[in-house]
Design an enzyme around this catalytic site. Structure first.
Site, mmCIF file in Angstrom:
data_model
loop_
_atom_site.group_PDB
_atom_site.id
_atom_site.type_symbol
_atom_site.label_atom_id
_atom_site.label_comp_id
_atom_site.label_asym_id
_atom_site.label_seq_id
_atom_site.Cartn_x
_atom_site.Cartn_y
_atom_site.Cartn_z
ATOM 1 N N ASP A 254 0.813 -1.218 0.000
ATOM 2 C CA ASP A 254 0.000 0.000 0.000
ATOM 3 C C ASP A 254 0.849 1.272 0.000
ATOM 4 O O ASP A 254 0.653 2.164 0.822
ATOM 5 C CB ASP A 254 -0.920 0.026 1.226
ATOM 6 C CG ASP A 254 -1.611 -1.294 1.481
ATOM 7 O OD1 ASP A 254 -2.094 -1.899 0.512
ATOM 8 O OD2 ASP A 254 -1.679 -1.719 2.652
ATOM 9 N N GLU B 232 -11.721 0.077 -2.865
ATOM 10 C CA GLU B 232 -10.866 0.696 -1.841
ATOM 11 C C GLU B 232 -9.664 1.346 -2.505
ATOM 12 O O GLU B 232 -9.554 1.405 -3.733
ATOM 13 C CB GLU B 232 -10.414 -0.350 -0.823
ATOM 14 C CG GLU B 232 -9.509 -1.415 -1.423
ATOM 15 C CD GLU B 232 -9.204 -2.530 -0.441
ATOM 16 O OE1 GLU B 232 -9.675 -2.474 0.714
ATOM 17 O OE2 GLU B 232 -8.508 -3.480 -0.833
#
Length: 377
Positions: free
Chosen positions: A70, A280
């Protein structure tokens, strides 16, 4: 995300535990600083196999002594800083709530140029130093303003509800000191902060399934029947949220509002359209006066993007930035470095396990009309 789990996937509703903010890292490291060289691999295919049966990847991991995912990348004072999740191996049993994704701290990485040495600056923030935190320290982001660096992070509070917190430091590498409470009005996961050319800053948040965004559909958190709170396939999909930040960067200057992502026909995507709807990992960047909102489609493992004329949207879907990586999850950031644009992302080359990931970077190329060329990782 796409083809890499080395096991059979369960039904889509039981995949909540596999969200892109997953963690893992059999490699724990201390807080000392370390460096590693980055190199480029053959850039022809996505984790396919060559004539010898070896897998081929577009690029090599930026760092290999810990697992990272991420990646939120920024350029501060001419240097590239990367704010990733720190995946750790907890040996916890997998479940639909993602309890085994139990990250506990953040390491910040930096490098002076793309392809240069990568420095691991050690632990910048630990969950034990966040007064209100319960568990699961997921994908963060960072910003700089007012002579201060801000680290934004999602973590479940003592009631097991994801909130967004903020920590501050005078250095881009920390250590960061967390505020005593979460940001008022914050929710869900994946904070991404965008500062516009007029100096105003906005935060984008949200992730469905384990990210809990579907539990906020009424405007209030409802965890009573989480699997029944997702829209039906023929209902409008749940959108990410956005709010302008206050001047001190510690709170919202307005209530969070839903972001609309629509097709070329102007209609919002339906929840069943999992090749286009938001899942997301939202990110915002601006190019030639246009706002580019990019995001993960989750269970179809694509990084998609949509454009608009306002940081609030609506954003019109344009296409796929990146095809599925090896591993179930995908999460990215896009940043300009020395006149070129780059995308930071992750896959599972080092571990082969979807919860133990490694961050990478590759150039983001555009066509003359500003559209983004699709990348095969």
């Amino acid at each position: 995300m796409k083809k890499a789990p080395q096991f059979l996937l369960p039904s889509w509703r039981t995949l909540a535990f596999l969200l892109p903010l997953a963690v893992g890292s059999a490699c724990q490291s201390n807080t000392s600083t370390s460096e590693s060289e980055t190199t480029s691999a053959d850039s022809t295919t996505t984790a396919s196999t060559d004539s010898t049966g070896s897998k081929k990847y577009l690029n090599k991991p930026l760092i290999s002594d810990i697992y990272t995912a991420d990646p939120s990348a920024h350029v501060f004072n001419g240097r590239i800083y990367i704010y990733p999740s720190h995946d750790i191996e907890t040996n916890m049993p997998e479940n639909d709530n993602g309890d085994h994704f139990a990250m506990r701290d953040y390491h910040i990485l930096s490098m002076d140029s793309i392809g240069g040495k990568v420095t691991d600056h050690g632990v910048a923030l630990d969950i034990k130093d966040i007064p209100w935190a319960g568990r699961q320290l997921w994908a963060p982001d960072a910003a700089f303003k007012n002579g201060t660096y801000y680290l934004y992070f999602p973590v479940k509070d003592k009631q097991d509800i994801f909130r967004i917190g903020v920590a501050t430091s005078k250095s881009p590498t920390g250590p960061f000191k967390a505020q005593h409470k979460p940001m008022e009005g914050s929710l869900s996961i994946d904070p991404a902060v965008f500062t516009d050319t007029d100096g105003k800053s906005y935060m984008y948040v949200g992730g469905i399934w384990g990210g809990q965004l579907q539990r906020w559909r009424t405007g209030k958190y409802d965890g009573s029947k989480p699997k029944e709170q997702e829209p039906a396939p023929n209902e409008e999909a749940v959108g990410p949220r956005v709010a302008r930040l206050s001047n001190d960067m510690l709170s919202f200057a307005e209530p969070v509002k839903e972001v609309k992502i629509v097709g070329k026909d102007g209609k919002p995507f339906l929840a069943g359209d999992n090749k286009h709807r938001f899942f997301e990992g939202g990110w915002m960047h601006k190019y030639n006066g246009k706002y580019y909102f990019s995001y993960s489609t989750g269970d179809t493992h694509l990084l998609a993007y949509a454009t608009g004329d306002s940081p609030y949207g609506p954003f019109t879907y344009q296409g796929v930035i990146m095809n599925p990586v090896e591993g179930w999850t995908t999460h990215h950031s896009i940043v300009e470095v020395d006149g070129k644009w780059y995308i930071f992302y992750h896959d599972t080359e080092l571990s082969g396990k979807t919860w133990l990931r490694n961050v990478k970077v590759t150039e983001l190329k555009r066509k003359p009309d500003g559209s983004i060329e699709t990348i095969n990782p």
